[in-house]
Design a protein around this motif. Structure first.
Motif, PDB file in Angstrom:
ATOM      1  N   MET A   1      -0.538  -4.744   9.620  1.00 20.79           N
ATOM      2  CA  MET A   1      -1.192  -4.045   8.504  1.00 20.79           C
ATOM      3  C   MET A   1      -0.156  -3.206   7.753  1.00 20.79           C
ATOM      4  O   MET A   1       0.674  -2.549   8.365  1.00 20.79           O
ATOM      5  CB  MET A   1      -2.307  -3.147   9.072  1.00 20.79           C
ATOM      6  N   ASN A   2      -0.232  -3.324   6.477  1.00 24.78           N
ATOM      7  CA  ASN A   2       0.622  -2.481   5.637  1.00 24.78           C
ATOM      8  C   ASN A   2      -0.146  -2.129   4.369  1.00 24.78           C
ATOM      9  O   ASN A   2      -1.263  -2.629   4.146  1.00 24.78           O
ATOM     10  CB  ASN A   2       1.947  -3.174   5.311  1.00 24.78           C
ATOM     11  N   ILE A   3       0.462  -1.268   3.561  1.00 25.48           N
ATOM     12  CA  ILE A   3      -0.231  -0.785   2.359  1.00 25.48           C
ATOM     13  C   ILE A   3      -0.562  -1.956   1.417  1.00 25.48           C
ATOM     14  O   ILE A   3      -1.636  -2.001   0.823  1.00 25.48           O
ATOM     15  CB  ILE A   3       0.631   0.280   1.640  1.00 25.48           C
ATOM     16  N   GLY A   4       0.378  -2.915   1.306  1.00 24.52           N
ATOM     17  CA  GLY A   4       0.149  -4.073   0.426  1.00 24.52           C
ATOM     18  C   GLY A   4      -1.092  -4.844   0.826  1.00 24.52           C
ATOM     19  O   GLY A   4      -1.915  -5.226  -0.022  1.00 24.52           O
ATOM     20  N   ARG A   5      -1.226  -5.080   2.142  1.00 28.51           N
ATOM     21  CA  ARG A   5      -2.393  -5.835   2.615  1.00 28.51           C
ATOM     22  C   ARG A   5      -3.678  -5.045   2.363  1.00 28.51           C
ATOM     23  O   ARG A   5      -4.710  -5.605   1.986  1.00 28.51           O
ATOM     24  CB  ARG A   5      -2.229  -6.137   4.110  1.00 28.51           C
ATOM     25  N   LEU A   6      -3.576  -3.748   2.581  1.00 24.82           N
ATOM     26  CA  LEU A   6      -4.747  -2.889   2.345  1.00 24.82           C
ATOM     27  C   LEU A   6      -5.155  -2.966   0.862  1.00 24.82           C
ATOM     28  O   LEU A   6      -6.350  -3.040   0.533  1.00 24.82           O
ATOM     29  CB  LEU A   6      -4.373  -1.447   2.713  1.00 24.82           C
ATOM     30  N   ILE A   7      -4.155  -2.976  -0.035  1.00 26.55           N
ATOM     31  CA  ILE A   7      -4.439  -3.061  -1.479  1.00 26.55           C
ATOM     32  C   ILE A   7      -5.136  -4.385  -1.801  1.00 26.55           C
ATOM     33  O   ILE A   7      -6.158  -4.420  -2.502  1.00 26.55           O
ATOM     34  CB  ILE A   7      -3.126  -2.939  -2.293  1.00 26.55           C
ATOM     35  N   ILE A   8      -4.589  -5.473  -1.251  1.00 25.95           N
ATOM     36  CA  ILE A   8      -5.169  -6.798  -1.545  1.00 25.95           C
ATOM     37  C   ILE A   8      -6.612  -6.884  -1.023  1.00 25.95           C
ATOM     38  O   ILE A   8      -7.514  -7.354  -1.732  1.00 25.95           O
ATOM     39  CB  ILE A   8      -4.285  -7.913  -0.924  1.00 25.95           C
ATOM     40  N   CYS A   9      -6.814  -6.396   0.209  1.00 26.41           N
ATOM     41  CA  CYS A   9      -8.170  -6.444   0.781  1.00 26.41           C
ATOM     42  C   CYS A   9      -9.145  -5.628  -0.077  1.00 26.41           C
ATOM     43  O   CYS A   9     -10.286  -6.055  -0.314  1.00 26.41           O
ATOM     44  CB  CYS A   9      -8.164  -5.892   2.202  1.00 26.41           C
ATOM     45  N   GLU A  10      -8.685  -4.477  -0.547  1.00 27.54           N
ATOM     46  CA  GLU A  10      -9.562  -3.619  -1.343  1.00 27.54           C
ATOM     47  C   GLU A  10      -9.870  -4.263  -2.693  1.00 27.54           C
ATOM     48  O   GLU A  10     -11.001  -4.212  -3.182  1.00 27.54           O
ATOM     49  CB  GLU A  10      -8.874  -2.255  -1.546  1.00 27.54           C
ATOM     50  N   ILE A  11      -8.850  -4.902  -3.291  1.00 20.96           N
ATOM     51  CA  ILE A  11      -9.056  -5.585  -4.584  1.00 20.96           C
ATOM     52  C   ILE A  11     -10.088  -6.701  -4.409  1.00 20.96           C
ATOM     53  O   ILE A  11     -10.996  -6.855  -5.238  1.00 20.96           O
ATOM     54  CB  ILE A  11      -7.718  -6.155  -5.115  1.00 20.96           C
ATOM     55  N   LEU A  12      -9.949  -7.453  -3.318  1.00 14.82           N
ATOM     56  CA  LEU A  12     -10.888  -8.557  -3.081  1.00 14.82           C
ATOM     57  C   LEU A  12     -12.299  -8.030  -2.820  1.00 14.82           C
ATOM     58  O   LEU A  12     -13.289  -8.695  -3.138  1.00 14.82           O
ATOM     59  CB  LEU A  12     -10.411  -9.409  -1.896  1.00 14.82           C
ATOM     60  N   PHE A  13     -12.372  -6.833  -2.265  1.00 15.21           N
ATOM     61  CA  PHE A  13     -13.689  -6.250  -1.980  1.00 15.21           C
ATOM     62  C   PHE A  13     -14.320  -5.692  -3.253  1.00 15.21           C
ATOM     63  O   PHE A  13     -15.513  -5.883  -3.491  1.00 15.21           O
ATOM     64  CB  PHE A  13     -13.510  -5.137  -0.942  1.00 15.21           C
ATOM     65  N   ARG A  14     -13.527  -5.015  -4.080  1.00 21.96           N
ATOM     66  CA  ARG A  14     -14.074  -4.419  -5.315  1.00 21.96           C
ATOM     67  C   ARG A  14     -13.562  -5.213  -6.516  1.00 21.96           C
ATOM     68  O   ARG A  14     -12.808  -4.720  -7.352  1.00 21.96           O
ATOM     69  CB  ARG A  14     -13.657  -2.950  -5.424  1.00 21.96           C
ATOM     70  N   LYS A  15     -14.003  -6.442  -6.577  1.00 23.89           N
ATOM     71  CA  LYS A  15     -13.493  -7.360  -7.618  1.00 23.89           C
ATOM     72  C   LYS A  15     -13.850  -6.887  -9.016  1.00 23.89           C
ATOM     73  O   LYS A  15     -13.049  -6.970  -9.941  1.00 23.89           O
ATOM     74  CB  LYS A  15     -14.069  -8.765  -7.409  1.00 23.89           C
TER      75      LYS A  15
ATOM     76  N   LEU B   1      -1.071   3.582  -2.307  1.00 20.41           N
ATOM     77  CA  LEU B   1      -2.284   2.753  -2.165  1.00 20.41           C
ATOM     78  C   LEU B   1      -2.971   2.596  -3.519  1.00 20.41           C
ATOM     79  O   LEU B   1      -3.418   1.508  -3.890  1.00 20.41           O
ATOM     80  CB  LEU B   1      -3.217   3.439  -1.163  1.00 20.41           C
ATOM     81  N   PHE B   2      -3.001   3.671  -4.289  1.00 17.65           N
ATOM     82  CA  PHE B   2      -3.682   3.641  -5.590  1.00 17.65           C
ATOM     83  C   PHE B   2      -2.739   3.164  -6.706  1.00 17.65           C
ATOM     84  O   PHE B   2      -3.166   2.438  -7.600  1.00 17.65           O
ATOM     85  CB  PHE B   2      -4.276   5.026  -5.902  1.00 17.65           C
ATOM     86  N   LEU B   3      -1.478   3.571  -6.616  1.00 17.82           N
ATOM     87  CA  LEU B   3      -0.531   3.103  -7.644  1.00 17.82           C
ATOM     88  C   LEU B   3      -0.298   1.601  -7.513  1.00 17.82           C
ATOM     89  O   LEU B   3      -0.178   0.887  -8.519  1.00 17.82           O
ATOM     90  CB  LEU B   3       0.802   3.844  -7.529  1.00 17.82           C
ATOM     91  N   GLY B   4      -0.241   1.115  -6.286  1.00 14.94           N
ATOM     92  CA  GLY B   4      -0.048  -0.323  -6.059  1.00 14.94           C
ATOM     93  C   GLY B   4      -1.182  -1.138  -6.654  1.00 14.94           C
ATOM     94  O   GLY B   4      -0.980  -2.196  -7.248  1.00 14.94           O
ATOM     95  N   ARG B   5      -2.379  -0.595  -6.500  1.00 13.71           N
ATOM     96  CA  ARG B   5      -3.557  -1.260  -7.090  1.00 13.71           C
ATOM     97  C   ARG B   5      -3.414  -1.312  -8.616  1.00 13.71           C
ATOM     98  O   ARG B   5      -3.687  -2.345  -9.244  1.00 13.71           O
ATOM     99  CB  ARG B   5      -4.797  -0.449  -6.703  1.00 13.71           C
ATOM    100  N   ALA B   6      -2.940  -0.213  -9.195  1.00 15.57           N
ATOM    101  CA  ALA B   6      -2.757  -0.165 -10.656  1.00 15.57           C
ATOM    102  C   ALA B   6      -1.674  -1.140 -11.107  1.00 15.57           C
ATOM    103  O   ALA B   6      -1.817  -1.816 -12.130  1.00 15.57           O
ATOM    104  CB  ALA B   6      -2.389   1.259 -11.075  1.00 15.57           C
TER     105      ALA B   6
END
Lengths: 222, 412
Positions: free
Chosen positions: B1-15, B344-349
């Motif tokens: 688990m890393n921040i990148g994976r967490l970002i991807i999982c969250e993006i897929l969850f909140r499409k 976590l939030f900047l990566g999403r952006a």
């Protein structure tokens, strides 16, 4: 017996619109390795504040907190976060699982703070140990309440903490799942860890080596 | 688990939330790329239009130049170089120059590579009595042109060979002479080489013979009294230029202009060329004005679109932070650092910016027909859009990183 957690004359108060609340009033506590201590008390007595202070999440107004021989509140915020990851495991009544991650990934969130090559291997071992192997790919909403708490327990144990802090871990569980969780806490203590459990449940307190009572911010023998 | 994976999982969850962010970046990048592609397309079209007009003008100018050359061939030379002491009153009264200069002047002029005149014809001209016929004629001795640009230059006037004579219309009609006939002039015998058509000028009473023979007959060996030339008609104020240039080479001469019909036509051609150039310039200015208007519109629109996009992304990031408050609290309790929460939030952006930039670039290019692929622009938007998205999310991400986990866990 090595001391894992020690609180010496810890004070913590909160200012509220209706006045000052003394959440911890000269609390002193020592928990050694292999010891399971339960703290009981009514709502608002300061149990959760005690847990937060012991968990390096809330700086006391005064007094000393020593964990595994270190005073974590003397560290910087970033260092305290690392300290928490390395020494402390949390179990909450509401589980606080990340609801978009499956069980395996939820357990592995603890490794975000303390990465290790064998983190996934250990996570799978814990999942197996808590009977969640067949649920590893499921998200929390697909799990029973008991499974969620076991997943949270696995997450708390991933980084092999010395101190396990549990806040009403059986509050939402049925008797069987509650016993399973308490057995796990007791097993953790038996393996040399220290457990601080805050609970309303007298049965839960019955699993501990020592039961204390907290009222109006003061800690006394149960 | 890393921040990148967490970002991807969250993006897929909140499409939906992510898609809304991507949509705003898509709109901003699409507008930017579309505006720039539109300007580039405008420039390309302008180049095409101007090139077509220039080619058309060039073609017309070449036709006019050809016309002028033909006209000039018919009307003859239009510049006359005379000895400096020649009085023009005498010239016009007598129809020929009464002063003389060395024939060598013509060679000197040709060798000097003078730029303002094109053809050089040394001549000796004099009004004489044709004793054998009793007529008064203009006797013109010419030797052919002195070439300025090598033998390849097409002459305006063919040389007259020794023993040959070319006759004007009045002479050959009056004397009933034909090509090949022989005739005597001032005691010498000449064969008629050519009969000129009626021109309505003094050419009609002119007889052209070889220059050397004319010099001998008139007792002017090595002398000429005029150099005929053709000006280049390359500028409006030609004559002063010609005079200035020739004066440097032949200081004791003077230059006059004649055959005004040809000159007028040349001037018309020059004016037409100038007008065509002005029309092209007006077209350029019109296209430039249109481009400026488009630029001004884009300059107003783009900041508004970018600002709107930034505000929208900031709003979405703030909503995301609020929605994930519990998650932030537990991650912080587990020991996750504040800077990791920030990323976590900047990566999403950033992911939002990259996705929006790629889609927006494709849409912006597709919207403008014929727009060319611009790898630099693509690189710029792929670098710029994530940066903008990250800046817009900076404050919400900072708020998330600074949240107190104890407060969150107590309240949750």
């Amino acid at each position: 017996m090595d001391t894992i957690l020690e609180l010496r004359d810890v004070q913590k108060h909160f200012r509220r619109p209706d006045g000052v609340v003394q959440a911890m009033d000269g609390v002193s506590l020592r928990i050694g390795a292999g010891e399971f201590v339960a703290v009981q008390g009514p709502s608002g007595s300061g149990k959760t504040t005690l847990l937060m202070a012991a968990g390096v999440l809330m700086q006391p107004d005064s007094g000393v907190v020593v964990i595994a021989g270190e005073e974590p509140y003397k560290l910087s915020a970033e260092q305290r976060a690392g300290f928490r990851a390395a020494h402390i495991g949390f179990v909450f009544q509401q589980f606080h699982l990340v609801h978009y991650l499956n069980v395996l990934d939820n357990v592995l969130t603890a490794a975000l703070a303390l990465p290790a090559d064998d983190a996934e291997e250990r996570a799978r071992g814990l999942i197996e140990r808590f009977g969640l192997a067949s649920r590893a790919g499921h998200v929390p909403s697909e799990l029973s309440i008991g499974e969620r708490q076991r997943a949270a327990l696995a997450r708390a144990l991933l980084n092999r903490p010395k101190l396990l802090l549990a806040d009403e871990p059986t509050g939402n569980l049925d008797e069987e799942n509650g016993r399973l969780v308490l057995d796990c806490l007791a097993g953790f203590a038996k393996d040399g860890g220290a457990v601080l459990l805050v609970t309303h449940d007298p049965k839960a307190a019955g699993f501990s080596h020592r039961a204390l009572r907290m009222e109006n911010g003061k800690l006394a023998a149960g | 688990m890393n921040i990148g994976r967490l970002i991807i999982c969250e993006i897929l969850f909140r499409k939906l939330s992510f898609a809304l962010g991507v949509l705003s970046v898509f709109a901003a990048v699409g507008c930017l790329v579309g505006a720039l592609a539109s300007l580039r397309e405008h420039d390309r079209r302008t180049e095409q239009i101007i090139a077509a007009k220039q080619a058309e003008t060039q073609e017309k100018m070449e036709l006019l130049a050809d016309d002028y050359r033909r006209i000039t061939l018919k009307l003859g030379f239009n510049v006359l170089i005379l000895p400096k002491d020649q009085k023009l009153g005498d010239l016009f009264a007598d129809d020929y120059a009464t002063k003389y200069m060395p024939e060598e002047y013509a060679t000197r002029l040709a060798k000097s590579r003078v730029a303002t005149i094109n053809h050089i014809l040394p001549s000796l001209q004099q009004k004489v009595k044709w004793p054998e016929t009793g007529r008064t004629i203009l006797l013109m001795g010419v030797r052919g042109e002195v070439y300025m640009r090598g033998a390849g230059q097409k002459p305006l006037l063919e040389p007259v060979q020794a023993g040959k004579i070319v006759l004007g219309a009045e002479l050959h009609q009056g004397l009933k002479l034909k090509v090949g006939d022989t005739t005597r002039l001032m005691g010498r015998e000449f064969t008629v080489a050519k009969l000129n058509e009626e021109r309505g000028t003094k050419d009609d009473i002119t007889a052209w013979i070889n220059l050397a023979e004319a010099q001998a007959m008139l007792g002017k060996e090595g002398q000429i009294n005029g150099i005929l030339a053709l000006d280049c008609t390359c500028a409006d104020a030609r004559l002063p230029l010609i005079r200035a240039e020739i004066e440097k080479i032949l200081p004791d001469t003077q230059v006059i202009e004649f055959a005004s019909q040809a000159i007028a036509r040349a001037e018309t051609r020059n004016r037409a060329a100038a007008e065509a150039e002005a029309a092209i310039e007006r077209e350029k200015q019109g296209r430039s004005l249109l481009r400026s208007e488009r630029e001004a519109f884009a300059a107003v629109l783009m900041p508004l679109v970018v600002l709107g996009c930034a505000v929208w992304i900031g709003f979405l990031a703030l909503a995301n932070v609020r929605e994930r408050r519990g998650e932030i609290g537990v991650l912080r309790a587990l020991g996750v650092r504040a800077r990791q929460i920030l990323w976590l939030f900047l990566g999403r952006a950033v992911a939002m910016g990259v996705a929006g930039a790629c889609l927006g670039y494709a849409a912006g290019q597709a919207a403008i027909a014929g727009a060319e692929f611009n790898v630099l622009l693509l690189a710029a938007v792929i670098a710029g859009a994530p940066l903008l998205a990250a800046l817009a999310s900076w404050i919400p991400a900072l708020l998330a990183a600074q949240q107190d986990p104890a407060d969150i866990l107590r309240q949750e």
